[in-house]
Design a protein around this motif. Structure first.
Motif, PDB file in Angstrom:
ATOM      1  N   ASP A  70    -110.468 -36.619  17.531  1.00  0.00           N
ATOM      2  CA  ASP A  70    -111.333 -37.446  18.596  1.00  0.00           C
ATOM      3  C   ASP A  70    -110.934 -37.362  20.040  1.00  0.00           C
ATOM      4  O   ASP A  70    -111.683 -37.316  20.903  1.00  0.00           O
ATOM      5  CB  ASP A  70    -111.085 -38.894  18.121  1.00  0.00           C
ATOM      6  CG  ASP A  70    -111.722 -39.233  16.734  1.00  0.00           C
ATOM      7  OD1 ASP A  70    -112.753 -38.444  16.388  1.00  0.00           O
ATOM      8  OD2 ASP A  70    -111.556 -40.479  16.010  1.00  0.00           O
ATOM      9  N   SER A  71    -109.510 -37.080  20.054  1.00  0.00           N
ATOM     10  CA  SER A  71    -108.891 -37.085  21.493  1.00  0.00           C
ATOM     11  C   SER A  71    -109.347 -35.746  22.060  1.00  0.00           C
ATOM     12  O   SER A  71    -109.643 -35.494  23.352  1.00  0.00           O
ATOM     13  CB  SER A  71    -107.471 -37.539  21.569  1.00  0.00           C
ATOM     14  OG  SER A  71    -107.126 -38.762  21.328  1.00  0.00           O
ATOM     15  N   GLY A  72    -109.174 -34.921  21.083  1.00  0.00           N
ATOM     16  CA  GLY A  72    -109.807 -33.335  21.757  1.00  0.00           C
ATOM     17  C   GLY A  72    -111.359 -33.367  22.170  1.00  0.00           C
ATOM     18  O   GLY A  72    -111.574 -32.943  23.238  1.00  0.00           O
ATOM     19  N   ASP A  73    -112.164 -34.095  21.348  1.00  0.00           N
ATOM     20  CA  ASP A  73    -113.699 -34.170  21.875  1.00  0.00           C
ATOM     21  C   ASP A  73    -113.713 -34.928  22.931  1.00  0.00           C
ATOM     22  O   ASP A  73    -114.614 -34.726  23.886  1.00  0.00           O
ATOM     23  CB  ASP A  73    -114.357 -34.991  20.644  1.00  0.00           C
ATOM     24  CG  ASP A  73    -114.408 -34.093  19.354  1.00  0.00           C
ATOM     25  OD1 ASP A  73    -114.300 -32.966  19.352  1.00  0.00           O
ATOM     26  OD2 ASP A  73    -114.692 -34.929  18.193  1.00  0.00           O
ATOM     27  N   ALA A  74    -112.786 -36.049  23.403  1.00  0.00           N
ATOM     28  CA  ALA A  74    -112.683 -36.790  24.698  1.00  0.00           C
ATOM     29  C   ALA A  74    -112.504 -35.828  25.735  1.00  0.00           C
ATOM     30  O   ALA A  74    -113.166 -36.082  26.857  1.00  0.00           O
ATOM     31  CB  ALA A  74    -111.754 -37.793  24.369  1.00  0.00           C
ATOM     32  N   VAL A  75    -111.504 -34.868  25.587  1.00  0.00           N
ATOM     33  CA  VAL A  75    -111.277 -34.024  26.471  1.00  0.00           C
ATOM     34  C   VAL A  75    -112.380 -33.065  26.928  1.00  0.00           C
ATOM     35  O   VAL A  75    -112.779 -33.118  28.143  1.00  0.00           O
ATOM     36  CB  VAL A  75    -109.868 -33.289  26.347  1.00  0.00           C
ATOM     37  CG1 VAL A  75    -109.991 -32.022  27.180  1.00  0.00           C
ATOM     38  CG2 VAL A  75    -108.799 -34.016  26.052  1.00  0.00           C
ATOM     39  N   LEU A  76    -112.906 -32.787  25.800  1.00  0.00           N
ATOM     40  CA  LEU A  76    -114.194 -31.834  26.154  1.00  0.00           C
ATOM     41  C   LEU A  76    -115.278 -32.400  27.017  1.00  0.00           C
ATOM     42  O   LEU A  76    -115.972 -31.886  27.782  1.00  0.00           O
ATOM     43  CB  LEU A  76    -114.633 -31.328  24.972  1.00  0.00           C
ATOM     44  CG  LEU A  76    -113.854 -30.346  24.126  1.00  0.00           C
ATOM     45  CD1 LEU A  76    -114.447 -30.156  22.676  1.00  0.00           C
ATOM     46  CD2 LEU A  76    -113.644 -28.937  25.057  1.00  0.00           C
ATOM     47  N   ARG A  77    -115.462 -33.902  26.386  1.00  0.00           N
ATOM     48  CA  ARG A  77    -116.677 -34.703  27.286  1.00  0.00           C
ATOM     49  C   ARG A  77    -116.240 -34.791  28.694  1.00  0.00           C
ATOM     50  O   ARG A  77    -116.780 -34.864  29.674  1.00  0.00           O
ATOM     51  CB  ARG A  77    -116.695 -35.885  26.307  1.00  0.00           C
ATOM     52  CG  ARG A  77    -117.624 -35.974  25.259  1.00  0.00           C
ATOM     53  CD  ARG A  77    -118.023 -37.058  24.608  1.00  0.00           C
ATOM     54  NE  ARG A  77    -116.831 -37.905  24.269  1.00  0.00           N
ATOM     55  CZ  ARG A  77    -116.384 -37.995  23.081  1.00  0.00           C
ATOM     56  NH1 ARG A  77    -117.077 -37.499  22.182  1.00  0.00           N
ATOM     57  NH2 ARG A  77    -115.375 -38.839  22.642  1.00  0.00           N
ATOM     58  N   GLN A  78    -114.957 -34.955  28.952  1.00  0.00           N
ATOM     59  CA  GLN A  78    -114.626 -35.381  30.293  1.00  0.00           C
ATOM     60  C   GLN A  78    -114.466 -33.971  31.061  1.00  0.00           C
ATOM     61  O   GLN A  78    -114.835 -33.967  32.332  1.00  0.00           O
ATOM     62  CB  GLN A  78    -112.833 -35.744  30.399  1.00  0.00           C
ATOM     63  CG  GLN A  78    -112.987 -37.527  29.805  1.00  0.00           C
ATOM     64  CD  GLN A  78    -111.296 -37.828  29.499  1.00  0.00           C
ATOM     65  OE1 GLN A  78    -110.714 -37.938  30.625  1.00  0.00           O
ATOM     66  NE2 GLN A  78    -110.832 -38.068  28.524  1.00  0.00           N
ATOM     67  N   MET A  79    -114.114 -32.999  30.549  1.00  0.00           N
ATOM     68  CA  MET A  79    -114.335 -31.848  31.053  1.00  0.00           C
ATOM     69  C   MET A  79    -115.774 -31.363  31.584  1.00  0.00           C
ATOM     70  O   MET A  79    -116.035 -31.118  32.608  1.00  0.00           O
ATOM     71  CB  MET A  79    -113.691 -30.697  30.300  1.00  0.00           C
ATOM     72  CG  MET A  79    -113.667 -29.082  31.021  1.00  0.00           C
ATOM     73  SD  MET A  79    -112.537 -29.125  32.500  1.00  0.00           S
ATOM     74  CE  MET A  79    -111.056 -29.475  31.363  1.00  0.00           C
TER      75      MET A  79
END
Length: 347
Positions: free
Chosen positions: A237-246
């Motif tokens: 979930d945190s990895g997905d959050a990083v992708l969205r922020q990127m």
């Protein structure tokens, strides 16, 4: 009934033509001269077919040419709309040089000027459906006035006017929502649902289109360094959050003629057109440095630092963009092998 069904079918052909030529895309940019000429000829052909399926009442032709003009004014370049209306008016005049044909010629010239002007006045002020309803109302007025002038039976005039208006308004509603649904389907098929960036399918499609146009471009492939660690340490979930922020950062830094795509798990693609090689490299260096200075949030409020490795290749004369992309991939591999957190340009 046959004429009506034929007119409806031809209008759906016109929408398909709009879709294939790119006019229904929200980010559509004006086409080149050859494309404009092709669009004019296609619209004139569709208008001529509509004319051939006209319903004739007391010498007056009724069909969906008005509808074609309105959708053209809304979705096409004004040069396409005005030229098509003018050429179709000439064809109608030659079709049968009667009083109706002469009036049609004058009215068409007026619409060729008025419809694009009205679109400019109401664009972005009201929604698309309201714009189309205004355009078709304006375009129908001359036909109704001429019908009233030519036909003595006013009940017949009223009946024709009601039927004509109802058919055009109903067609507007159906075609508008058909186009809206097409937008949803196109967006769904071309968008990465996690980041809302364009997806790898559109990345490959755009490369093919750039190659067809023989446009010089810069292709870059971007990889988040050690992304697996974020997933392992903080969860997917945190990895997905990083992708969205990127992705949000990419949209924030985007400038005209730069397009970002998500082409893999933590891999992104960029196509830069209308840039000199030095300007494209400067943009990518600035992007890479911006990311390295930015804090990203994972698992609540935990800030983390992220770096990017970037592989860059400029298209060369006689080279396919598939080969250009391959060189960008090799440059990305070299950036990773030489320590990451850098931009590597293909030699």
């Amino acid at each position: 009934m046959v004429s009506l069904l034929a007119n409806i079918g031809i209008m759906f052909m016109a929408v398909y033509f709009c879709l294939k030529s790119g006019r229904l895309e929200k980010n559509y940019h004006h086409a080149n001269k050859s494309s404009l000429i092709g669009c004019i000829l296609m619209e004139v052909l569709l208008g001529t077919i509509l004319l051939s399926f006209s319903t004739v009442i007391l010498g007056i032709r009724y069909d969906f040419r008005v509808l074609l003009f309105c959708f053209s004014a809304k979705y096409m370049d004004w040069r396409i709309t005005s030229s098509s209306i003018f050429l179709l008016s000439i064809i109608r005049f030659l079709w049968g040089n009667s009083e109706a044909a002469q009036v049609n010629l004058i009215v068409s010239l007026m619409l060729a000027i008025a419809l694009p002007m009205i679109v400019e006045l109401i664009r972005d002020r009201i929604n698309d459906l309201a714009q189309l309803l205004i355009l078709v109302t304006v375009a129908l007025i001359p036909t109704i006035v001429f019908t009233n002038h030519q036909i003595a039976d006013k009940w017949l005039v009223l009946s024709i006017s009601i039927i004509l208006s109802a058919l055009n308004y109903a067609a507007i509603f159906v075609l508008h929502y058909f186009i809206s649904d097409l937008h949803v389907l196109i967006d769904s098929a071309s968008t990465d649902h996690l980041t809302n960036l364009k997806n790898v399918r559109l990345f490959n499609s755009d490369l093919v289109e750039m190659e067809r146009k023989k446009s010089p471009v810069t292709v870059a492939v971007i990889d988040i360094d050690h992304f697996k660690n974020y997933n392992d340490n903080y969860g997917h979930d945190s990895g997905d959050a990083v992708l969205r922020q990127m992705a949000a950062l990419f949209n924030e830094r985007a400038i005209p003629h730069t397009t970002f795509y998500r082409i893999g798990g933590e891999e992104f693609g960029v196509i830069l057109s209308h840039f000199s090689p030095s300007a494209a490299e400067a943009f990518l260096h600035e992007l890479q440095e911006t990311v390295s200075r930015r804090s990203f949030t994972v698992r609540g409020e935990n800030p983390v630092s992220i770096t990017l490795s970037v592989g860059v290749a400029h298209s060369e004369k006689g080279e396919t963009l598939k080969k250009t992309l391959k060189r960008a991939d090799i440059a990305l591999y070299q950036a990773k092998e030489s320590g990451r957190n850098k931009v590597m340009v293909s030699a």
